[in-house]
Design a protein around this motif. Structure first.
Motif, mmCIF file in Angstrom:
data_model
loop_
_atom_site.group_PDB
_atom_site.id
_atom_site.type_symbol
_atom_site.label_atom_id
_atom_site.label_comp_id
_atom_site.label_asym_id
_atom_site.label_seq_id
_atom_site.Cartn_x
_atom_site.Cartn_y
_atom_site.Cartn_z
ATOM 1 N N GLU A 161 29.828 5.340 40.636
ATOM 2 C CA GLU A 161 28.706 4.821 39.339
ATOM 3 C C GLU A 161 28.041 3.462 40.207
ATOM 4 N N ARG A 162 28.237 3.752 41.352
ATOM 5 C CA ARG A 162 26.377 2.871 41.949
ATOM 6 C C ARG A 162 27.214 1.421 41.784
ATOM 7 N N ARG A 163 28.015 0.777 42.285
ATOM 8 C CA ARG A 163 28.178 -0.414 42.158
ATOM 9 C C ARG A 163 28.430 -0.022 43.706
ATOM 10 N N PHE A 164 28.024 -0.446 44.482
ATOM 11 C CA PHE A 164 28.147 -1.129 45.598
ATOM 12 C C PHE A 164 28.507 -1.672 46.082
ATOM 13 N N PRO A 165 28.267 -3.140 45.812
ATOM 14 C CA PRO A 165 28.916 -4.081 46.651
ATOM 15 C C PRO A 165 30.559 -3.847 46.106
ATOM 16 N N GLU A 166 31.092 -3.377 44.695
ATOM 17 C CA GLU A 166 32.119 -3.697 44.700
ATOM 18 C C GLU A 166 33.079 -2.332 45.479
ATOM 19 N N ALA A 167 32.654 -1.365 45.603
ATOM 20 C CA ALA A 167 32.739 -0.085 46.672
ATOM 21 C C ALA A 167 33.007 -0.584 48.488
ATOM 22 N N VAL A 168 32.340 -1.616 48.187
ATOM 23 C CA VAL A 168 32.220 -2.209 50.093
ATOM 24 C C VAL A 168 33.678 -3.057 50.145
ATOM 25 N N ASP A 169 33.834 -3.613 49.299
ATOM 26 C CA ASP A 169 35.166 -4.489 49.122
ATOM 27 C C ASP A 169 36.329 -4.060 49.006
ATOM 28 N N HIS A 170 36.488 -2.675 48.263
ATOM 29 C CA HIS A 170 37.313 -1.773 47.907
ATOM 30 C C HIS A 170 37.417 -0.845 49.698
ATOM 31 N N PHE A 171 36.329 -0.292 49.600
ATOM 32 C CA PHE A 171 36.955 0.794 51.049
ATOM 33 C C PHE A 171 37.522 -0.696 52.834
ATOM 34 N N THR A 172 36.499 -1.692 52.237
ATOM 35 C CA THR A 172 36.564 -2.972 53.536
ATOM 36 C C THR A 172 38.299 -3.557 53.373
ATOM 37 N N ALA A 173 38.819 -2.954 52.421
ATOM 38 C CA ALA A 173 40.472 -3.959 52.342
ATOM 39 C C ALA A 173 41.344 -2.312 52.715
ATOM 40 N N ALA A 174 40.858 -0.659 52.471
ATOM 41 C CA ALA A 174 41.813 0.527 52.361
ATOM 42 C C ALA A 174 41.562 0.505 54.035
ATOM 43 N N SER A 175 40.004 0.324 54.462
ATOM 44 C CA SER A 175 40.440 0.589 55.920
ATOM 45 C C SER A 175 41.503 -0.588 57.097
ATOM 46 N N ALA A 176 41.476 -1.444 56.991
ATOM 47 C CA ALA A 176 42.380 -2.881 56.880
ATOM 48 C C ALA A 176 43.426 -2.449 57.497
ATOM 49 N N LEU A 177 43.747 -1.488 55.841
ATOM 50 C CA LEU A 177 45.547 -1.727 55.473
ATOM 51 C C LEU A 177 45.585 -0.013 56.162
ATOM 52 N N SER A 222 37.443 8.211 57.781
ATOM 53 C CA SER A 222 36.740 8.307 57.105
ATOM 54 C C SER A 222 36.161 7.845 55.623
ATOM 55 N N THR A 223 37.363 6.332 55.618
ATOM 56 C CA THR A 223 37.237 5.368 54.904
ATOM 57 C C THR A 223 35.895 4.587 55.254
ATOM 58 N N LEU A 224 35.802 4.156 56.610
ATOM 59 C CA LEU A 224 35.042 3.656 56.954
ATOM 60 C C LEU A 224 33.345 4.364 57.310
ATOM 61 N N ASN A 225 33.962 5.841 57.124
ATOM 62 C CA ASN A 225 32.848 6.408 56.900
ATOM 63 C C ASN A 225 31.791 6.135 55.736
ATOM 64 N N ASN A 226 32.981 6.051 54.452
ATOM 65 C CA ASN A 226 31.927 5.538 53.079
ATOM 66 C C ASN A 226 31.703 4.321 53.144
ATOM 67 N N LEU A 227 32.463 3.120 53.715
ATOM 68 C CA LEU A 227 32.449 2.096 53.529
ATOM 69 C C LEU A 227 30.829 1.802 54.564
ATOM 70 N N GLY A 228 30.283 2.624 54.965
ATOM 71 C CA GLY A 228 29.013 2.786 56.337
ATOM 72 C C GLY A 228 28.035 3.215 55.291
ATOM 73 N N GLY A 229 28.676 4.041 53.831
ATOM 74 C CA GLY A 229 27.504 4.920 52.850
ATOM 75 C C GLY A 229 27.423 3.710 51.946
ATOM 76 N N ALA A 230 28.047 3.190 51.821
ATOM 77 C CA ALA A 230 27.959 2.294 50.970
ATOM 78 C C ALA A 230 27.060 1.119 51.516
ATOM 79 N N LEU A 231 27.656 0.723 52.822
ATOM 80 C CA LEU A 231 26.649 -0.364 52.908
ATOM 81 C C LEU A 231 25.133 -0.144 53.239
ATOM 82 N N VAL A 232 24.426 0.526 53.950
ATOM 83 C CA VAL A 232 22.935 1.294 53.637
ATOM 84 C C VAL A 232 23.028 1.223 52.496
#
Length: 944
Positions: A819-835, A847-857
């Motif tokens: 949905e191009r709501r990237f800040p929210e995506a960053v929050d979700h990916f960050t929490a998921a990768s930690a868990l 794989s989640t860190l890979n998605n997080l990197g894309g959202a951060l970019v």
């Protein structure tokens, strides 16, 4: 001050504007308004549920319903010790609001933190500035102040201090205005109730604050009634004599003993008529009758401290608990006045925990450490670690400022000696109960008393604060750690006379019998005879939830010969599975298997090992689970038990399937199916057939599974097994989704959800919600998908399914990224990768860190994307994932190029080309190499 309050949530009025004549506190009011809005939007959840939220935190946060009521009704702002809980609270309320579709606009955590900090700062400033208008009025000269010195470096207790000052303020506060002693007295007592919790220090500090504000021009008078001292109590006539002398009555004018209290009352009336209110501080009171004649009427105030609740005294009580961990560390730091706490924070936290966060114990440890300035905190904590010696170590030569011994044991003995003999025995036996608390019903079994007598004993111990109301719920009692150590010492000494062994055995039998009755209610589709204890499944689950910690402790503490040593693991197995308590299941089944092995009960050992293996599969340890199930297969084969052998083989297949060893899993399922057929077990045959179909889906052959799973769903429906039906429907939904039949998959998942909810399988519910959310997202139904995924996160949080929560958060991240709501995506990916990292799932973490990197970019946070990419690269190399390594190297190279780090970018891209070439992927190798050449050229020319 004793006005009635609603027990739950918001009262009918709100404080917006002037608060009783005080200056408007805009930030505090905004915080209260925002919190109230979140609470309303969440459907006004019960305060008991919000208390449980504190218990679910790590470490646990103890929160009282009265404290929550004060926050929700604009009476107080949370103190710093509650910061972690407040963030968990608002997150919970916002999730509930989203689940209910109330339209509430979620606020990020940082926003709440800033608002809370601003509200707290404003309240502190207002508190400090509130008496300014009084200070400008000259007025009459101040009366006598006989207070002990204020404690230097007083720390913590912000909420309690606020409440006391509100109650003491002569006008403008909740306790202000005219009234009688009922509205002018405040009893300060501890939730833990024990001596040394800091009652006197808080009362004296608050009284000094009132003096600084010039609230009591008639004076502030202090008296220690010595209610729990080794010597006799102070007589009220002697206190009245001392007060009259302090107020300037000459010795020759003092009346005789019998008339001194009358003279005191007359003097109070005179002071009141002259507009010179007094504050009377009565410390260390044992019973209301000791002080009744001393209590003044309005406009005067009285502040009373006691180890008893003094329930018959008409007063507003302020319950005082041990300090929060943060405040306890702060107190230790202020006591030491050196750099040790700042430099050894983790050791300081461990040390204050071993002191039970009790101010007296912290004062003693602080004195010992001051005498040894080179000693590190870790050494002191190690010394306290052994519970058997802890009370011996919590002692310091000499007395405190009030002349009391600096020893925790001595302080507790002062309370213990005032108990009746039955109360003393009850305290000693309660210390022997395994687990963190005990219910009224369990106490009846332990004490061997009638319910009425047992409850009276418990209430008596609570009145003197040697017991406290447990946070787990009503009619439950807990002991402070140091009280338990003290009572256990006495209990072991008096074990024979108390009948301690028989008492504990009665308690274990109670837990085992009740757990078995609760277990019989967990399968709603099975007709069970009424247990007489639980009327329905919900009641049974509520009991299991409340008693879980105690049941686990009882199972592990039970002697090997007691049935509870093995029976509790079996009775709790279904509950643990349905609600995701797999760590508990592993502990109890491991212990039970060891006991049964020692006893030579091979089939009993096999049952315990079977439960252990199932729990290991659920915590994603399939390798160890497969070993356990193979051992169970051997045990059953030796015993000639074909049916249990089939069950073990079926479970072995599930472990092998998780290991993605599909041919071995298929063999195990087929062998199980054959044995189920041989023994005529239709239910087992259905389970094995369903597992073979699920295996086909996981192995990438969903088209072979749809028909079989459809038939299995019908079969379980005919059997009335809602849980197995739900699991089969969930597998069917997965097969249909893999085939792209999304509408049918959504229907299957929705039906699965209904079945699993009927069966009470919360763990399966969370997984199915996640899968349904994923299908809805693929179908383009973004908001409905987000709602389902948010529900999945909440269910996983409740069941402590951290891996399931990570999967749900990762799906939410993908949805928001699309949905191009990237800040929210960053929050979700960050929490998921930690868990994923915490649960050891390195593949999903990568794989989640890979998605997080894309959202951060996408948000322009390129430097953060590089940091995340380097973490992913390390994981891929640890796992030997060469394709993943190549992809990460390529992505890092591109991001580094965007930051104009062309040499480093070229190195990464060249490495990526090498990896792809080794993998036999010339297309991606050539692409990476071209980008590397371009980066190298830009570096050579110094071009952007």
């Amino acid at each position: 001050m004793c006005g009635r309050e609603e027990p739950d949530g918001l009262t009918s009025h709100r404080f917006y504007g002037e608060l009783g004549g005080r200056p408007v506190e805009k930030q505090a009011q905004r915080f209260w308004a925002e919190l109230a809005a979140a609470y309303e939007s969440a459907g006004r959840p019960k305060l008991a549920r919000l208390v449980r939220l504190g218990n679910q935190q790590t470490p646990r946060v103890k929160i009282a319903m009265s404290t929550l009521n004060d926050w929700l009704n604009g009476r107080s702002v949370p103190s710093r010790g509650y910061d972690r809980y407040v963030m968990a609270l608002v997150e919970f309320l916002q999730q509930e609001a989203a689940r209910l579709g109330s339209g509430y606009a979620k606020r990020p955590e940082g926003w709440w933190q800033q608002l809370l900090a601003a509200a707290r700062q404003e309240r502190e400033a207002a508190r400090g500035g509130r008496p300014a208008t009084r200070a400008t009025s000259p007025g009459p000269p101040p009366g006598p102040v006989t207070l002990p010195p204020d404690l230097a470096g007083f720390t913590g207790r912000a909420a309690e201090q606020d409440l006391i000052l509100d109650l003491l303020e002569p006008d403008g506060g909740p306790g202000g205005g005219t009234g009688d002693a009922a509205t002018a007295a405040v009893v300060v007592s501890a939730v833990a109730g024990m001596g040394g919790v800091g009652k006197t220090a808080l009362a004296v500090h608050a009284a000094h604050q009132a003096r600084d504000r010039r609230w009591f021009p008639g004076g502030i008078l202090f008296a220690d009634l010595r209610g729990y001292s080794n010597g006799p109590q102070v007589e009220v006539g002697a206190v009245a004599d001392r007060f009259l002398r302090a107020l300037g009555v000459k010795v020759k004018d003092l009346p005789g003993t019998d008339e001194k209290l009358d003279a005191w009352r007359l003097h109070l009336n005179t002071q009141a008529s002259q507009g010179r209110p007094l504050l009377v501080v009565l410390d260390n009171v044992r019973e209301p009758g000791q002080i009744g004649a001393l209590l003044p009427g309005a406009p005067h105030r009285a502040l009373v401290t006691s180890r008893h609740t003094l329930s018959s005294l008409p007063a507003r009580r302020v319950e005082l608990s041990p300090l929060s961990p943060a405040d306890a560390v702060d107190l230790l730091d202020r006591t030491l006045c050196d750099a040790r706490v700042a430099g050894q924070r983790d050791d300081a936290l461990r040390l204050v925990r071993l002191c039970g966060h009790l101010p007296l114990a912290l004062k003693i440890i602080g004195a010992l450490l001051r005498d040894a300035p080179l000693r590190c905190l870790a050494d002191q904590a190690d010394e306290l670690q052994d519970a058997r010696d802890r009370l011996d170590l919590l002692v310091y030569d000499g007395d405190d400022d009030e002349g009391r011994p600096l020893a925790v044991r001595a302080s507790l003995e002062l309370s213990y000696r005032h108990l009746s003999e039955p109360q003393q025995r009850a305290l000693r036996l309660l210390a022997a109960a395994p687990g963190p608390d005990v219910s009224d019903t369990a106490a009846v079994a332990l004490l061997g008393e009638t319910a009425t007598h047992a409850r009276r004993l418990l209430a008596g111990l609570a009145r003197i604060h040697l017991l406290e109301a447990a946070a787990a719920g009503p009619e439950r009692w807990a002991m402070h750690d140091l009280v338990r150590l003290f009572a256990d010492e006495l209990g072991q000494r008096e074990a024979a006379g108390d009948g301690r062994e028989s008492a504990v055995s009665r308690l274990l039998h109670h837990y085992l019998a009740t757990a078995r009755k609760a277990d019989s209610q967990l399968w709603p589709e099975q007709t069970r005879p009424a247990s007489g204890t639980f009327t329905d499944r919900d009641q049974a689950v509520a009991w299991l939830d409340a008693e879980r910690s105690n049941l686990c402790a009882a199972a592990l503490a039970a002697p090997a010969h007691h049935p509870a040593a093995t029976g509790l693991a079996q009775a709790l197995a279904t509950y643990f599975t349905h609600f995701g308590h797999f760590t508990d299941s592993i502990r109890l089944s491991t212990a039970a298997a060891a006991v049964l092995r020692e006893a030579g009960d091979r089939m009993g050992e096999g049952d315990a090992l079977n439960t252990l293996g199932a729990a290991l599969v659920s915590v994603r340890d399939p390798e160890r689970a497969a070993e356990v199930f193979r051992e169970v297969v051997d045990i059953c084969r030796e015993a000639g038990d074909r049916h249990h052998e089939a069950m073990a083989l079926h479970n072995l297949g599930s472990a092998l399937m998780q290991l993605r060893r599909f041919p071995e899993a298929a063999e195990a399922f087929h062998r199980a199916l054959a044995l189920f057929s041989e023994t005529g077990d239709l239910y087992g045959q259905a389970q094995a057939t369903g597992s073979l179909a699920a295996l086909a889906v996981d192995a990438g052959q969903p088209e072979h599974a749809v028909q079989s799973l459809t038939e299995i769903v019908d079969l379980f429906r005919e059997m009335g097994d809602r849980r197995s039906q739900g699991m089969a429907l969930s597998n069917l939904g997965l097969a249909l989704a893999r085939l792209g039949r999304l509408d049918e998959a959504g229907t299957a998942y929705t039906d699965a959800l209904a079945s699993l909810r009927d069966a009470g399988d919360r763990l399966g519910e969370g997984t199915t919600l996640r899968n349904l959310g994923s299908v809805l997202a693929e179908s383009g139904l973004a908001e409905e998908a987000a709602r389902r995924l948010t529900e999945a996160v909440a269910v996983c949080q409740e069941t402590d399914d951290r891996h399931g929560k990570a999967m749900s958060l990762a799906e939410l991240g993908l949805l928001r990224h699309r949905e191009r709501r990237f800040p929210e995506a960053v929050d979700h990916f960050t929490a998921a990768s930690a868990l994923f990292g915490e649960t050891g799932d390195r593949n999903h973490e990568a794989s989640t860190l890979n998605n997080l990197g894309g959202a951060l970019v996408a948000t322009g946070r390129l430097a953060d994307a590089i940091t995340v990419g380097n973490r992913e690269l390390r994981i891929c190399r640890e796992l030997g994932d060469r394709e993943g390594e190549g992809i990460v190297l390529r992505n890092l190279g591109r991001t580094l190029s965007e930051l104009d780090h062309f040499d480093e970018a070229a190195d990464h891209l060249t490495d990526a080309a090498t990896v792809f070439r080794e993998l036999g992927d010339p297309g991606r190798a050539a692409e990476a190499l071209l980008h590397a050449i371009a980066a190298r050229a830009r570096a050579a020319r110094g071009l952007p």
